[in-house]
Write a protein that holds these residues in place. Structure first.
Motif, PDB file in Angstrom:
ATOM      1  N   THR A  16       0.838  -1.194   0.000  1.00 49.44           N
ATOM      2  CA  THR A  16       0.000   0.000   0.000  1.00 49.44           C
ATOM      3  C   THR A  16       0.875   1.247   0.000  1.00 49.44           C
ATOM      4  O   THR A  16       1.722   1.421   0.888  1.00 49.44           O
ATOM      5  CB  THR A  16      -0.935   0.019   1.218  1.00 49.44           C
ATOM      6  N   VAL A  17       0.694   2.086  -0.996  1.00 48.92           N
ATOM      7  CA  VAL A  17       1.448   3.331  -1.125  1.00 48.92           C
ATOM      8  C   VAL A  17       0.462   4.457  -1.378  1.00 48.92           C
ATOM      9  O   VAL A  17      -0.339   4.385  -2.319  1.00 48.92           O
ATOM     10  CB  VAL A  17       2.472   3.245  -2.276  1.00 48.92           C
ATOM     11  N   PHE A  18       0.514   5.484  -0.526  1.00 42.04           N
ATOM     12  CA  PHE A  18      -0.386   6.629  -0.654  1.00 42.04           C
ATOM     13  C   PHE A  18      -1.851   6.199  -0.748  1.00 42.04           C
ATOM     14  O   PHE A  18      -2.634   6.729  -1.540  1.00 42.04           O
ATOM     15  CB  PHE A  18      -0.005   7.488  -1.862  1.00 42.04           C
ATOM     16  N   GLY A  19      -2.207   5.208   0.081  1.00 46.61           N
ATOM     17  CA  GLY A  19      -3.591   4.785   0.163  1.00 46.61           C
ATOM     18  C   GLY A  19      -4.050   3.813  -0.903  1.00 46.61           C
ATOM     19  O   GLY A  19      -5.189   3.347  -0.870  1.00 46.61           O
ATOM     20  N   LYS A  20      -3.172   3.486  -1.842  1.00 48.88           N
ATOM     21  CA  LYS A  20      -3.533   2.556  -2.906  1.00 48.88           C
ATOM     22  C   LYS A  20      -2.760   1.249  -2.735  1.00 48.88           C
ATOM     23  O   LYS A  20      -1.569   1.261  -2.448  1.00 48.88           O
ATOM     24  CB  LYS A  20      -3.241   3.159  -4.279  1.00 48.88           C
ATOM     25  N   THR A  21      -3.446   0.137  -2.927  1.00 46.35           N
ATOM     26  CA  THR A  21      -2.834  -1.174  -2.763  1.00 46.35           C
ATOM     27  C   THR A  21      -2.677  -1.853  -4.118  1.00 46.35           C
ATOM     28  O   THR A  21      -3.606  -1.863  -4.933  1.00 46.35           O
ATOM     29  CB  THR A  21      -3.693  -2.056  -1.841  1.00 46.35           C
TER      30      THR A  21
ATOM     31  N   SER B  17       7.336  -1.502   4.707  1.00 43.81           N
ATOM     32  CA  SER B  17       6.237  -0.977   3.879  1.00 43.81           C
ATOM     33  C   SER B  17       4.900  -1.665   4.157  1.00 43.81           C
ATOM     34  O   SER B  17       4.125  -1.933   3.246  1.00 43.81           O
ATOM     35  CB  SER B  17       6.590  -1.106   2.391  1.00 43.81           C
TER      36      SER B  17
ATOM     37  N   HIS C 157      13.905   3.851  -1.417  1.00 46.38           N
ATOM     38  CA  HIS C 157      13.776   3.426  -0.030  1.00 46.38           C
ATOM     39  C   HIS C 157      15.158   3.316   0.585  1.00 46.38           C
ATOM     40  O   HIS C 157      16.180   3.450  -0.100  1.00 46.38           O
ATOM     41  CB  HIS C 157      13.072   2.061   0.053  1.00 46.38           C
TER      42      HIS C 157
END
Length: 201
Positions: free
Chosen positions: A51-56, A76, A122
């Motif tokens: 999940t990045v910025f609310g999106k999976t 993460s 990262h």
């Protein structure tokens, strides 16, 4: 981003707040081919959602964790529980110990199936790794460009070409002060396997 040629014999590269050592021919070409084939076929690869910025979405690569203990590794939002170290992974680990002088406990493996697979910006600085961890990165298979950038010095950016059979040691404050990535590429590439040995405390 500047392409930098690392000394192939392990001589440290002079960088601010970092220590990199690169061994271009750490494994012979035949060893690299053998290890690549064995790892590709025998490792229990998985593709975890991230999940990045609310999106999976599914990670753009396959991964696996192996260790000589049962300690999980979290990054993460992903929690990985290790498989046992295999004979091949132990062989690789013993070779690395001779030059890094670090007793690693775990290895995170990444399988980049082609140029579309990647790993975004990262640092390997999770609390389980302690302060200023040493990360030993081994590459088998296709050559890929590896990018680094300093967290605060905007002009401190570079890319390295990592060769099959090579070992890159990221030591000192590298994980505290720098970020790294393996970007996507439109070039048609074969698969690459990357092993990052680390000590989980």
């Amino acid at each position: 981003m500047q392409l930098v040629q690392l000394p192939p014999d392990g001589t440290p590269l002079d960088l601010p707040d970092a220590r990199l050592r690169y061994f271009k021919h750490f494994f012979s070409p035949d060893e690299a081919i053998t290890y690549f084939s064995l790892l590709k076929e025998t490792i229990p690869w998985r593709q975890d959602p991230i999940t990045v910025f609310g999106k999976t979405y599914d990670q753009p690569r396959l991964t696996a964790l192996h260790a000589n203990n049962t300690k999980p590794y979290r990054y993460s939002g992903i929690s990985m529980h290790p498989n046992k170290m295999t004979e091949e992974l132990n062989e690789i680990y013993q070779r690395i110990r001779r030059v890094s002088n670090v007793e690693y406990t775990s290895v995170l493996l990444n399988l980049y199936r082609d140029g579309k697979d990647s790993n975004g910006w990262h640092a390997d600085n999770e609390k389980e790794l302690g302060k200023s961890p040493t990360i030993a990165s081994v590459s088998f298979g296709a050559e890929r460009y590896f990018h680094l950038k300093h967290r605060n010095l905007k002009d401190a950016r570079l890319k390295l070409l990592l060769h099959s059979g090579s070992l890159l040691l990221m030591e000192g404050d590298t994980q505290e002060k720098w970020l790294h990535q393996l970007p996507k590429t439109a070039q048609p590439l074969q698969a690459r396997i990357n092993l990052t040995f680390r000590k989980i405390i």
